[in-house]
Design an enzyme around this catalytic site. Structure first.
Site: not given
Lengths: 255, 255
Positions: B1-3, B108
């Site tokens: 997961m990216c932000e 994302n």
């Protein structure tokens, strides 16, 4: 007059020493107070730092001077505005994608009648003759080579012929890189030097700074630097003849 | 997961407070250790700082946290690699020119079967599904609107329909900006908040940092922030419903 600075190296090399000289010209020892920019390649990726502020007083320029980002291909520019206001979108270098690679461009000089150049799908964002010329050049490259060319030397000879056309409209000193090659096209003035073993010492023209390259390098390093004017006073810089170009890859001159 | 982190403001505003939270998630309080990037617009120009290093230990991230670059439109991203190696060319945000403006994109999520998307003249440089999707999106926009569209709202509704197509191939949370508008398309999770007078205090979720916005603002300031997860624990963040988007201009939500 703007100042150009380029580097090509066979191992990732920092440009702190040369950039120190260039940054000083940005508002202290030189008149180039209208912004500066530098693009470092890392593989196919690149990072650009730029600022419409004078480079000698910019916190971002300080980062670049003090944080040794290492790269095999660098293009840098310090600007004295002639066409286009002092704004971020008018600050060199400019980078655009072509054939799945980042192409980076910086220009020193001034062009007339540039608004008649057809730029096709490459639209200028700012107001400079430089970005306009870059967009035209990309359009010429894409039009001549819809697919990525196999013969790099032929490509750069083609680019030089396009640069000849631009030079007919004014002064067109240019640095251009795709991260592998660094091309320097000379309209009026550009100099270069290749440093290799045995490395010696060198002294900046603009400041009483000496570097001992031997302490900073390994015997296999080959590093070429291109600049508007020689940056050091005790090395033999070569002049690129007006109307010709020099092409570098991994530090070595190719053409 | 990216932000993801985005900002839209009616006066140039720094993002140090919010970026501090995001940068901490890059390797210290979060697992997003595979690089980060941030793009600030200044007029039509933009500047991007990015680094494949974890943001909590990056000197460039420290510059961004400590040097208050002010902007009306910001797009930022902290990455946990899924597709594509940890390299500069795979680090978001990605910026490309369309209609003479810089378009900046961060994603994302993860997409399947993305190699079948036709990207036309917009060739990916890196290996990520994200950049591939961005190139496809630009191609769709350019194909639908060969000339710059007059009706911005219609354009962003068109972009949302394209994003719907991408969402069918996986998870596609997106931030997209041309420097005037900041669009947040939600596939699974995105939150936003608009801050305006009377300003209060807020506390970061990730660190014991409190900011008093009243001390940092004027009564006319309107600032919207978009983030994957709420960044503060004592404000009312709104969730964007999956499959919908939020559009901001000069701090105000437009759609």
């Amino acid at each position: 007059m703007c100042e150009l600075l380029g580097m090509s190296a066979n191992v990732p090399t920092d440009i702190c020493f040369s950039f120190t000289a260039l940054a000083l010209r940005g508002g202290r020892t030189g008149p180039h107070k209208d912004g500066w920019g530098i693009t470092f390649y890392e593989g196919k990726g690149c990072r650009t730092f730029k600022d419409p502020l004078p480079s000698h007083s910019s916190p971002i320029a300080r980062l670049v001077r003090e944080y040794p980002i290492k790269s095999c291909a660098v293009v840098s520019h310090v600007r004295q505005a002639n066409r286009g206001s002092v704004a971020l979108e008018n600050t060199h270098p400019f980078t655009r994608e072509l054939w799945g690679r980042n192409w980076t461009f910086a220009h020193n000089g001034q062009l007339d009648d540039y608004l008649t150049l057809a730029t096709g799908n490459y639209q200028p964002i700012g107001e400079t003759d430089s970005e306009y010329a870059f967009c035209w050049l990309l359009q010429q490259m894409h039009s001549r080579y819809p697919q990525p060319p196999d013969d790099a030397l032929a490509l750069f000879h083609f680019i030089a012929r396009c640069a000849d056309v631009l030079r007919q409209r004014g002064v067109f000193n240019m640095l251009l890189s795709d991260g592998r090659y660094v091309m320097a096209y000379c309209s009026t003035q550009l100099h270069w030097i290749t440093r290799r073993a045995p490395f010696g010492k060198a002294t900046l023209v603009d400041e009483d700074v000496v570097i001992d390259f031997q302490a900073e390098t390994t015997p296999d390093d080959v590093v070429s630097v291109i600049a508007t004017q020689p940056l050091t006073c005790d090395e033999s810089w070569q002049r690129i003849a007006p109307g010709t170009f020099a092409l570098f890859c991994l530090g070595e001159r190719q053409a």
